[in-house]
Write an enzyme that holds these catalytic residues in place. Structure first.
Site, PDB file in Angstrom:
ATOM      1  N   CYS A 385       0.843  -1.194   0.000  1.00  0.00           N
ATOM      2  CA  CYS A 385       0.000   0.000   0.000  1.00  0.00           C
ATOM      3  C   CYS A 385       0.886   1.255   0.000  1.00  0.00           C
ATOM      4  O   CYS A 385       1.494   1.584  -1.013  1.00  0.00           O
ATOM      5  CB  CYS A 385      -0.955  -0.029   1.189  1.00  0.00           C
ATOM      6  SG  CYS A 385      -2.356   1.116   1.035  1.00  0.00           S
ATOM      7  N   HIS A 518      -3.411  -5.368   0.073  1.00  0.00           N
ATOM      8  CA  HIS A 518      -2.892  -5.892   1.346  1.00  0.00           C
ATOM      9  C   HIS A 518      -2.930  -7.414   1.315  1.00  0.00           C
ATOM     10  O   HIS A 518      -3.895  -8.038   1.789  1.00  0.00           O
ATOM     11  CB  HIS A 518      -3.737  -5.372   2.512  1.00  0.00           C
ATOM     12  CG  HIS A 518      -3.532  -3.932   2.820  1.00  0.00           C
ATOM     13  ND1 HIS A 518      -2.639  -3.494   3.771  1.00  0.00           N
ATOM     14  CD2 HIS A 518      -4.094  -2.819   2.284  1.00  0.00           C
ATOM     15  CE1 HIS A 518      -2.669  -2.164   3.821  1.00  0.00           C
ATOM     16  NE2 HIS A 518      -3.540  -1.733   2.933  1.00  0.00           N
ATOM     17  N   GLU A 520      -1.497  -9.507   3.114  1.00  0.00           N
ATOM     18  CA  GLU A 520      -1.416 -10.145   4.433  1.00  0.00           C
ATOM     19  C   GLU A 520      -2.776 -10.638   4.932  1.00  0.00           C
ATOM     20  O   GLU A 520      -2.860 -11.573   5.736  1.00  0.00           O
ATOM     21  CB  GLU A 520      -0.803  -9.189   5.467  1.00  0.00           C
ATOM     22  CG  GLU A 520      -1.645  -7.964   5.812  1.00  0.00           C
ATOM     23  CD  GLU A 520      -1.377  -6.758   4.941  1.00  0.00           C
ATOM     24  OE1 GLU A 520      -1.645  -5.624   5.375  1.00  0.00           O
ATOM     25  OE2 GLU A 520      -0.898  -6.961   3.807  1.00  0.00           O
TER      26      GLU A 520
END
Length: 569
Positions: A385, A518, A520
């Site tokens: 990001c 993102h 993750e």
């Protein structure tokens, strides 16, 4: 539908989220279908506007919901995809009740906490739990006795009588005073007394402590709290390996205690794969060092919760590559060329560098310096990001000689070289829920300027597109893309329009990747994120091996459903 409710008493931070997730894993291992709900009693609609310093990370769900980090625990442990409805807040409930009142849905009655608010809470729970599942695990955030949680406690008490099959697990602290050296049960006794006074009685006690619960403490709690000794569970510390918690519960027959209350007769839990992963974690010796350069770290302590999913994604990748993860936490503000040698020493000693997301200009120049250090010294780099955006800004300043003042309009609204700009569809007047949120599609693009393969596409298995979760207001300026690519910075992933940049790579670098999304949030213990795997693999010299193990470069591009299943070649 069967319900398992997890409450906490005495103090916060006892690990109700991990307990709830671990109970879910245990029930899943018995062959049951499980979903989870997190109740957050705060007045906010969601966690989207909260400071990471105070509340930890904001976990983004598939549908764009911004939620508490415990929703991430549920998704990772249970390997499920949840929605914003799986996170209930006082703000959401009050908004729904007020909207109904304005529509006249209450037929002129006086709208009250009981029954209107409590009924809405119960209806919400039952609506979410109506999905094709067998057991719904509900975590009540905060501490029993808090003023803000009272309507939820009352609603759960009413729900227990309405549905019948209802198991309450109460998590409490059993401290050891150094002066006497014995485990003290009074905090748990008082916590249970408070819970009973509010209309709920625990079926199981989960006792948090530094060491295993002693026999005398177990018997004392069973007698004073009116539960069987087999329903008093020891949730003692397991170190850094939280994957041990479901195993710890299984070894104490926690599943039998829960199933007995829920009137379920199922198979014994099968935790072979889970146990193997936990044992592998404990056996790892050879380290891989990743410097995480963030801004939410504080002056006196590192706020790891602000980057909770990022750290977990690094862990998933490291374990998959048989490496012991060592994260060096580097405050971005400390990366000043003239000071804070300790921060620079961490950065220079790392095998790889990760710059995560964030908002605001504090610490941004340090992140830019981290990206510069990784690029110039050929250190594996992953920017997420804002981490992707600072990589673009740094490249503009250092490589494109007429852009030394390049910046993002987020940090300098008057910059003459706006490499990163505000997205046209964004709101400048409202901040809650107005970003580009949730799952979005990214298409991989061929490099027309340089004869190199797409690193990100290879990591994802040579698919033509991927679906990942987003949370941002700013984007790379599409008007500057052609200039960047001519200079060697290649945007290998774009949205469906081709105008919004999603992935950036530096072709001549061993591993220099930035992603606007993102990754993750979709990483799982047994299924690590491909880009995190790429970073860790590059950091420990296994990148080529990982790329070769991907879905075969000779197969051409394939379309998937976003979770790895090929639907078209």
């Amino acid at each position: 539908m069967k319900y398992v409710v997890v409450t906490g008493g005495g103090m916060s931070g006892l690990g109700k989220g991990v307990t709830s997730s671990s109970v879910g894993v245990l029930l899943q291992a018995c062959g049951l279908r499980v979903t989870c709900i997190k109740i957050d009693p705060y007045l906010n609609i969601d966690a989207g506007t909260m400071s990471p310093f105070e509340h930890g990370e904001v976990f983004v769900l598939q549908d764009g919901g911004e939620a508490d980090l415990d929703l991430g625990n549920y998704e990772r442990f249970l390997d499920v995809t949840l929605t914003s409805d799986n996170n209930i807040t006082t703000g959401k409930i009050n908004r729904t009740v007020m909207e109904k009142e304005r529509r006249g849905a209450y037929l002129g009655k006086t709208v009250q906490v009981v029954p209107h608010v409590t009924d809405e809470i119960q209806d919400w729970i039952q609506r979410v739990a109506h999905a094709p599942v067998d057991v719904c695990v509900i975590e009540l955030g905060g501490t029993v006795g808090d003023i803000e949680s009272c309507p939820f406690v009352e609603a759960l008490a009413e729900l227990s009588y309405r549905v019948g099959d209802f198991c309450l697990i109460h998590v409490s602290h059993v401290p050891v005073l150094s002066a006497v050296g014995e485990q003290k049960t009074k905090p748990t006794q008082h916590s249970v007394r408070t819970l009973r006074s509010l209309g709920l009685a625990p079926n199981i006690l989960a006792c948090r402590s530094n060491s295993p619960l002693e026999g005398y403490a177990r018997e004392k709690l069973a007698r004073s709290c009116h539960v069987s000794s087999g329903s008093v569970l020891s949730l003692h510390d397991v170190g850094k390996n939280v994957w041990r918690v479901p195993i710890l519960l299984r070894d104490q027959k926690a599943h039998e205690a829960v199933l007995r209350v829920l009137n379920l007769d199922v198979k014994e839990p099968d935790l072979k794969e889970w146990t193997a992963r936990a044992e592998l974690f404990d056996a790892l010796v050879e380290p891989v060092r990743i410097a995480l350069v963030g801004k939410y770290m504080g002056l006196t302590r590192i706020n790891k919760d602000a980057y909770f999913s990022v750290e977990k994604a690094l862990l998933h990748a490291s374990v998959a590559l048989r490496k012991k993860l060592a994260v060096d936490w580097v405050p971005a503000e400390d990366l000043n060329p003239n000071a804070y040698k300790a921060a620079w020493n961490k950065l220079k000693g790392a095998d790889g560098i990760l710059v995560p997301g964030g908002f605001g200009d504090r610490g941004v120049e340090g992140k830019i310096l981290a990206a510069k250090h990784a690029r110039e010294n050929r250190i594996p780099y992953l920017g997420i990001c804002l981490g992707m955006q600072v990589a673009v800004i740094e490249f503009a300043r250092s490589v494109l000689l007429d852009m030394q003042d390049a910046n993002s309009t987020e940090f300098d609204a008057e910059t003459k070289n706006p490499c990163v700009v505000f997205m046209p569809e964004g709101s400048r007047t409202h901040v809650g829920g107005t970003m580009r949120l949730g799952s979005r599609r990214t298409y991989f693009h061929h490099n027309d300027h340089h004869d190199v393969g797409c690193m990100a596409a290879r990591l994802y298995g040579n698919v033509s597109y991927v679906d990942e979760r987003h949370r941002h207001r700013y984007e790379v300026n599409p008007e500057m893309v052609a200039r960047f690519e001519e200079a060697g910075l290649w945007f290998s992933g774009r949205d469906e329009s081709g105008e919004r940049m999603e992935i950036v790579e530096l072709g001549e670098h061993p591993f220099y990747v930035g992603v606007q999304f993102h990754p993750e949030f979709k990483s799982r213990p047994g299924k690590p994120s491909p880009v995190f795997t790429g970073l860790v693999a590059a950091a420990c010299g296994q990148l080529e091996s990982v790329l070769q193990q991907s879905h075969g470069e000779s197969n051409g591009f394939e379309k998937t459903d976003g979770v790895g299943k090929v639907v078209e070649k």
